[in-house]
Structures are given as C-alpha cells and as structure tokens.
Scaffold this motif. Structure first.
Motif, mmCIF file in Angstrom:
data_model
loop_
_atom_site.group_PDB
_atom_site.id
_atom_site.type_symbol
_atom_site.label_atom_id
_atom_site.label_comp_id
_atom_site.label_asym_id
_atom_site.label_seq_id
_atom_site.Cartn_x
_atom_site.Cartn_y
_atom_site.Cartn_z
ATOM 1 N N PRO A 22 1.154 5.388 4.027
ATOM 2 C CA PRO A 22 1.075 5.169 2.577
ATOM 3 C C PRO A 22 1.077 6.500 1.830
ATOM 4 O O PRO A 22 0.485 7.483 2.274
ATOM 5 C CB PRO A 22 -0.261 4.447 2.401
ATOM 6 N N HIS A 23 1.773 6.510 0.701
ATOM 7 C CA HIS A 23 1.914 7.742 -0.075
ATOM 8 C C HIS A 23 1.706 7.463 -1.560
ATOM 9 O O HIS A 23 2.559 7.712 -2.383
ATOM 10 C CB HIS A 23 3.271 8.397 0.175
ATOM 11 N N ARG A 24 0.547 6.922 -1.861
ATOM 12 C CA ARG A 24 0.201 6.612 -3.248
ATOM 13 C C ARG A 24 0.021 7.888 -4.057
ATOM 14 O O ARG A 24 -0.677 8.797 -3.628
ATOM 15 C CB ARG A 24 -1.107 5.826 -3.301
ATOM 16 N N ASP A 59 0.822 -1.215 0.000
ATOM 17 C CA ASP A 59 0.000 0.000 0.000
ATOM 18 C C ASP A 59 0.854 1.263 0.000
ATOM 19 O O ASP A 59 0.346 2.350 0.140
ATOM 20 C CB ASP A 59 -0.976 0.009 1.176
ATOM 21 N N THR A 60 2.170 1.111 -0.152
ATOM 22 C CA THR A 60 3.213 2.139 -0.183
ATOM 23 C C THR A 60 3.578 2.675 1.201
ATOM 24 O O THR A 60 4.373 3.607 1.305
ATOM 25 C CB THR A 60 2.904 3.326 -1.129
#
Length: 68
Positions: free
Chosen positions: A55-57, A42-43
């Motif tokens: 998370p840093h999408r 999910d980053t």
C-alpha cells in the motif's frame, strides 16, 4: 491483454494504475484493471506475475510530520 486504443500502460509500467477498469467489487475491496493488475482499496496491488506492491497511501493535506 489490453484492446484499448491507445493501449493502456502495462503492469510493469510506473503508471499501471491508469489502465482501464475491467471489474470493480467495492464490497470486497478490489478492482481489476485491463493490464491484469488487481488494485485493493488500501492502495496495495497484485501484479499478474504474482509480485506484490505494498500500500502506498499519500499523506493527507494539512498533516505535518514532526520529530519526537
């Protein structure tokens, strides 16, 4: 921790995700980098000192944010 030449970015570095892959478990959703960083699908990230990186999408191309 890293034995590569040139050395991979440290876990505290902004480009820490560029470190070499040591272990990859896609069925479990995580990978371990040689700098000790656990990267999740999910980053999100877990740093060796226990800090959590949310998370840093990135937004997909073509998406437009509009105000309601």
């Amino acid at each position: 921790m890293c034995q590569h030449q040139p050395a991979c970015p440290s876990a505290d570095s902004a480009d820490r995700e560029a470190a070499q892959l040591v272990a990859h478990f896609p069925q479990q959703g995580w990978s371990l980098l040689c700098n000790g960083v656990l990267c999740f699908e999910d980053t999100g990230e877990l740093l060796p000192d226990g800090r959590i990186i949310a998370p840093h999408r990135p937004l997909g191309t073509g998406q437009v944010m509009t105000a309601a």
